[in-house]
Motif scaffolding. Structure first.
Motif, PDB file in Angstrom:
ATOM      1  N   ASN A 134      -3.467  11.514   9.399  1.00 16.85           N
ATOM      2  CA  ASN A 134      -4.294  10.986   8.665  1.00 16.85           C
ATOM      3  C   ASN A 134      -6.182  11.348   9.342  1.00 16.85           C
ATOM      4  O   ASN A 134      -6.641  12.072   8.547  1.00 16.85           O
ATOM      5  CB  ASN A 134      -4.705   9.261   8.479  1.00 16.85           C
ATOM      6  CG  ASN A 134      -3.560   8.740   7.657  1.00 16.85           C
ATOM      7  OD1 ASN A 134      -2.969   9.465   6.545  1.00 16.85           O
ATOM      8  ND2 ASN A 134      -2.690   7.404   7.827  1.00 16.85           N
TER       9      ASN A 134
ATOM     10  N   MET B 251      -3.344   6.088   2.423  1.00 19.58           N
ATOM     11  CA  MET B 251      -3.237   6.993   0.835  1.00 19.58           C
ATOM     12  C   MET B 251      -4.232   6.967   0.239  1.00 19.58           C
ATOM     13  O   MET B 251      -4.116   8.294  -0.638  1.00 19.58           O
ATOM     14  CB  MET B 251      -2.912   4.342  -0.023  1.00 19.58           C
ATOM     15  CG  MET B 251      -2.949   4.633  -1.408  1.00 19.58           C
ATOM     16  SD  MET B 251      -3.465   3.344  -2.475  1.00 19.58           S
ATOM     17  CE  MET B 251      -4.722   3.067  -1.580  1.00 19.58           C
TER      18      MET B 251
ATOM     19  N   LEU C  90      -4.509  10.758   1.232  1.00 19.42           N
ATOM     20  CA  LEU C  90      -3.237  11.430   0.947  1.00 19.42           C
ATOM     21  C   LEU C  90      -3.736  11.775  -0.678  1.00 19.42           C
ATOM     22  O   LEU C  90      -2.698  13.123  -1.275  1.00 19.42           O
ATOM     23  CB  LEU C  90      -1.463  10.929   0.739  1.00 19.42           C
ATOM     24  CG  LEU C  90      -1.124  10.872   2.160  1.00 19.42           C
ATOM     25  CD1 LEU C  90       0.048   9.349   2.084  1.00 19.42           C
ATOM     26  CD2 LEU C  90      -1.150  12.225   2.020  1.00 19.42           C
ATOM     27  N   SER C  91      -4.128  10.542  -1.474  1.00 19.97           N
ATOM     28  CA  SER C  91      -4.460  10.891  -3.052  1.00 19.97           C
ATOM     29  C   SER C  91      -5.759  11.755  -3.099  1.00 19.97           C
ATOM     30  O   SER C  91      -5.719  12.142  -4.438  1.00 19.97           O
ATOM     31  CB  SER C  91      -4.507   9.238  -3.549  1.00 19.97           C
ATOM     32  OG  SER C  91      -3.840   8.876  -3.123  1.00 19.97           O
TER      33      SER C  91
ATOM     34  N   PRO D  36       0.965  -1.323   0.140  1.00 16.80           N
ATOM     35  CA  PRO D  36      -0.006  -0.353   0.071  1.00 16.80           C
ATOM     36  C   PRO D  36       1.007   1.175  -0.320  1.00 16.80           C
ATOM     37  O   PRO D  36       0.212   2.400  -0.142  1.00 16.80           O
ATOM     38  CB  PRO D  36      -0.382  -0.265   1.406  1.00 16.80           C
ATOM     39  CG  PRO D  36      -1.475  -1.770   1.221  1.00 16.80           C
ATOM     40  CD  PRO D  36       0.139  -2.245   1.434  1.00 16.80           C
ATOM     41  N   GLN D  37       1.909   1.092   0.545  1.00 14.14           N
ATOM     42  CA  GLN D  37       2.580   2.432   1.252  1.00 14.14           C
ATOM     43  C   GLN D  37       3.435   2.553  -0.486  1.00 14.14           C
ATOM     44  O   GLN D  37       3.226   3.817  -0.850  1.00 14.14           O
ATOM     45  CB  GLN D  37       3.914   2.257   2.025  1.00 14.14           C
ATOM     46  CG  GLN D  37       3.734   2.128   2.837  1.00 14.14           C
ATOM     47  CD  GLN D  37       4.742   2.015   4.364  1.00 14.14           C
ATOM     48  OE1 GLN D  37       5.188   0.950   4.768  1.00 14.14           O
ATOM     49  NE2 GLN D  37       4.729   2.818   5.297  1.00 14.14           N
TER      50      GLN D  37
ATOM     51  N   ARG E  26      -2.585   1.746   6.310  1.00 12.73           N
ATOM     52  CA  ARG E  26      -1.618   1.810   5.220  1.00 12.73           C
ATOM     53  C   ARG E  26      -2.265   2.797   3.344  1.00 12.73           C
ATOM     54  O   ARG E  26      -2.202   3.299   3.639  1.00 12.73           O
ATOM     55  CB  ARG E  26      -0.360   0.725   4.541  1.00 12.73           C
ATOM     56  CG  ARG E  26       0.935   1.211   5.991  1.00 12.73           C
ATOM     57  CD  ARG E  26       1.806  -0.162   5.946  1.00 12.73           C
ATOM     58  NE  ARG E  26       3.069   0.006   6.914  1.00 12.73           N
ATOM     59  CZ  ARG E  26       3.179  -1.349   7.235  1.00 12.73           C
ATOM     60  NH1 ARG E  26       2.829  -2.281   6.878  1.00 12.73           N
ATOM     61  NH2 ARG E  26       4.196  -0.901   7.904  1.00 12.73           N
ATOM     62  N   TRP E  27      -3.700   1.597   3.930  1.00  6.83           N
ATOM     63  CA  TRP E  27      -4.372   1.742   2.673  1.00  6.83           C
ATOM     64  C   TRP E  27      -5.144   3.069   2.869  1.00  6.83           C
ATOM     65  O   TRP E  27      -5.339   3.725   1.701  1.00  6.83           O
ATOM     66  CB  TRP E  27      -5.214   0.957   2.924  1.00  6.83           C
ATOM     67  CG  TRP E  27      -6.998   0.860   2.234  1.00  6.83           C
ATOM     68  CD1 TRP E  27      -7.003   0.982   0.977  1.00  6.83           C
ATOM     69  CD2 TRP E  27      -7.848   1.144   3.160  1.00  6.83           C
ATOM     70  NE1 TRP E  27      -8.339   0.955   0.636  1.00  6.83           N
ATOM     71  CE2 TRP E  27      -8.990   1.292   1.556  1.00  6.83           C
ATOM     72  CE3 TRP E  27      -8.193   1.402   4.030  1.00  6.83           C
ATOM     73  CZ2 TRP E  27     -10.269   1.762   2.345  1.00  6.83           C
ATOM     74  CZ3 TRP E  27      -9.342   1.643   4.476  1.00  6.83           C
ATOM     75  CH2 TRP E  27     -11.120   1.749   3.601  1.00  6.83           C
TER      76      TRP E  27
ATOM     77  N   SER F 151      -7.064   3.779  -7.618  1.00  7.25           N
ATOM     78  CA  SER F 151      -7.162   3.898  -6.428  1.00  7.25           C
ATOM     79  C   SER F 151      -7.939   2.171  -5.835  1.00  7.25           C
ATOM     80  O   SER F 151      -8.159   1.398  -5.091  1.00  7.25           O
ATOM     81  CB  SER F 151      -8.180   5.114  -5.686  1.00  7.25           C
ATOM     82  OG  SER F 151      -7.292   6.528  -6.143  1.00  7.25           O
TER      83      SER F 151
ATOM     84  N   SER G 123      -6.588  -0.118  -3.612  1.00  5.90           N
ATOM     85  CA  SER G 123      -7.323  -1.219  -2.313  1.00  5.90           C
ATOM     86  C   SER G 123      -8.267  -3.114  -2.413  1.00  5.90           C
ATOM     87  O   SER G 123      -8.318  -3.389  -1.509  1.00  5.90           O
ATOM     88  CB  SER G 123      -9.026   0.062  -2.570  1.00  5.90           C
ATOM     89  OG  SER G 123      -8.647   0.799  -2.319  1.00  5.90           O
TER      90      SER G 123
ATOM     91  N   SER H 202       0.500   4.166  -2.665  1.00  7.35           N
ATOM     92  CA  SER H 202       0.649   5.452  -2.371  1.00  7.35           C
ATOM     93  C   SER H 202       1.813   6.754  -2.810  1.00  7.35           C
ATOM     94  O   SER H 202       1.318   7.673  -3.641  1.00  7.35           O
ATOM     95  CB  SER H 202       0.668   5.288  -0.865  1.00  7.35           C
ATOM     96  OG  SER H 202       0.192   7.061  -0.371  1.00  7.35           O
TER      97      SER H 202
ATOM     98  N   VAL I  35       5.255   9.502   2.475  1.00  5.40           N
ATOM     99  CA  VAL I  35       4.618   8.581   2.933  1.00  5.40           C
ATOM    100  C   VAL I  35       5.394   7.842   3.957  1.00  5.40           C
ATOM    101  O   VAL I  35       4.209   6.694   4.864  1.00  5.40           O
ATOM    102  CB  VAL I  35       4.529   6.931   1.173  1.00  5.40           C
ATOM    103  CG1 VAL I  35       3.952   5.715   2.314  1.00  5.40           C
ATOM    104  CG2 VAL I  35       2.982   8.170   0.513  1.00  5.40           C
TER     105      VAL I  35
END
Length: 403
Positions: free
Chosen positions: A259, A78, A81-82, A20-21, A74-75, A41, A45, A24, A116
């Protein structure tokens, strides 16, 4: 850990922990338009979920839960941040004037990877609040000596907690923890308290030990980031944890706060709540704990369908506890004239309240886990001094008076 009707789980690949990182960092680097970002995404996912569902670490349920919860975190990072911010355009590192998005591709990817990999955004213009100060070390050697000593202390504490958890596995009453069949009275209270305390301590020391070892490796070798000032303590000061709010906000949630803050503010703004109002503050509070619960639900997924959603109760309960706590503090200030700064007596009372709360909420996070097959048999260290013939029989004495 899965039901008999489900297929046998297979081992999760080691690189899956970091997938996931990587996703991201790629999304931040290329900054795709809405349609492509939505598709990428969704694919990332699904792939992250596939790493959790039907897989296992092979080391037991606690390892499975921790690994899957980390992937869930981490998901979530992602997606945050996206979709909820534009760090490559708006964030700056230290005194840099150029946005990371304006650099060439490889340098963009480097900056994206740094964003990240630094969940507290240390050194960036969006560094999270209440980050502990750097370790007081004037040189690399001094930092390493200090961190090695702290690592040894942490390993001993983990060994003590793990040894107690293994010893309680020998007791026939353990499967009844959290039920009326469990021993009552002071003996039952003390046993429950020690079981839950050992579980909490193990969770804390495992994460701190891994962080310390990584910092020692990087500072000693100079790889990745060898600057001692950037290796802050993973957790805040325990002296700050005299309310449940401060425990989570200052001591524990250091690496998830970014987050939670971004997501909570985005939702509050979407609902039209003015910054600084109670509506905004509590929207952010419940959003943060709901997101934390969602991350840990990924751990439930790896444990199997019977456990799905179990973790969410614990985190939402803490949001409710903070709401209650805020109300009590507000009433106390009005009725008894307390100022905004706590006194030494209210701080001491606060510590007792926090300890009592985590004992009371133990059934939502500990009691359902301890009776699980293999959960008390797992090892987190390659050795045990506490259980060796060289150690004093401290645990034996503890068990004598609690069982």
């Amino acid at each position: 850990m899965h039901t008999e009707s489900s297929s046998e789980p297979v081992l999760m690949p080691a690189w899956g922990h970091f997938a996931p990182q990587v996703f991201s960092a790629i999304l931040l680097t290329i900054r795709p338009a809405f349609p492509a970002r939505l598709v990428l995404s969704a694919l990332a996912s699904y792939y992250s979920y596939a790493l959790v569902a039907g897989h296992t670490t092979g080391d037991g349920p606690t390892h499975d839960y921790a690994a899957a919860s980390a992937i869930g975190g981490r998901w979530a990072g992602m997606l945050v941040l996206s979709w909820l911010c534009d760090p490559m355009r708006d964030w700056r590192y230290r005194d840099e004037k150029i946005a990371p998005a304006d650099y060439p591709f490889l340098k963009r990817f480097y900056y994206a990877a740094c964003i990240v990999a630094s969940p507290r955004s240390l050194g960036w213009n969006v560094e999270v609040a209440n980050v502990p100060p750097p370790t007081a070390a004037s040189s690399r050697g001094e930092f390493l000596r200090d961190r090695i000593l702290r690592t040894a202390q942490c390993a001993l504490l983990l060994d003590l907690a793990q040894s107690y958890i293994k010893l309680i596995n020998l007791q026939p009453s353990l499967p009844y923890l959290g039920t009326e069949a469990f021993p009552g009275g002071w003996r039952g209270f003390l046993l429950r308290f020690l079981c839950r305390l050992a579980w909490y301590v193990r969770s804390y020391t495992v994460m701190k030990l891994l962080s310390n070892l990584l910092s020692i490796f990087c500072v000693a070798t100079g790889l990745f980031n060898g600057n001692p000032e950037d290796w802050r303590p993973m957790f805040g000061n325990w002296s700050d944890a005299y309310t449940v709010r401060r425990f989570w906000g200052r001591t524990w949630h250091q690496n998830l706060r970014r987050n939670f803050t971004i997501t909570g503010r985005a939702l509050s703004n979407a609902l039209g709540f003015k910054r600084g109002t109670n509506a905004s503050a509590y929207t952010q509070l419940y959003t943060g704990f709901a997101l934390s619960g969602i991350m840990h639900v990924w751990g439930d997924v790896m444990l199997g369908p019977p456990y799905l959603g179990t973790s969410m109760k614990f985190f939402l309960a803490n949001a409710c506890a903070i709401t209650f706590e805020d109300a009590v503090i507000a009433v106390s200030r009005r009725q008894f004239g307390y100022g905004r700064e706590p006194t030494k007596w209210t701080i001491r009372l606060g510590y007792l309240w926090v300890i009592a709360w985590f004992y009371m909420v133990g059934p939502l996070f500990v009691d359902w886990f301890l009776p699980m097959p293999r959960s008390t048999e797992e090892e987190f260290l390659p050795f045990s001094f506490v259980r060796s013939r060289y150690a004093p029989s401290l645990l034996t004495k503890i068990m004598k008076y609690t069982f």
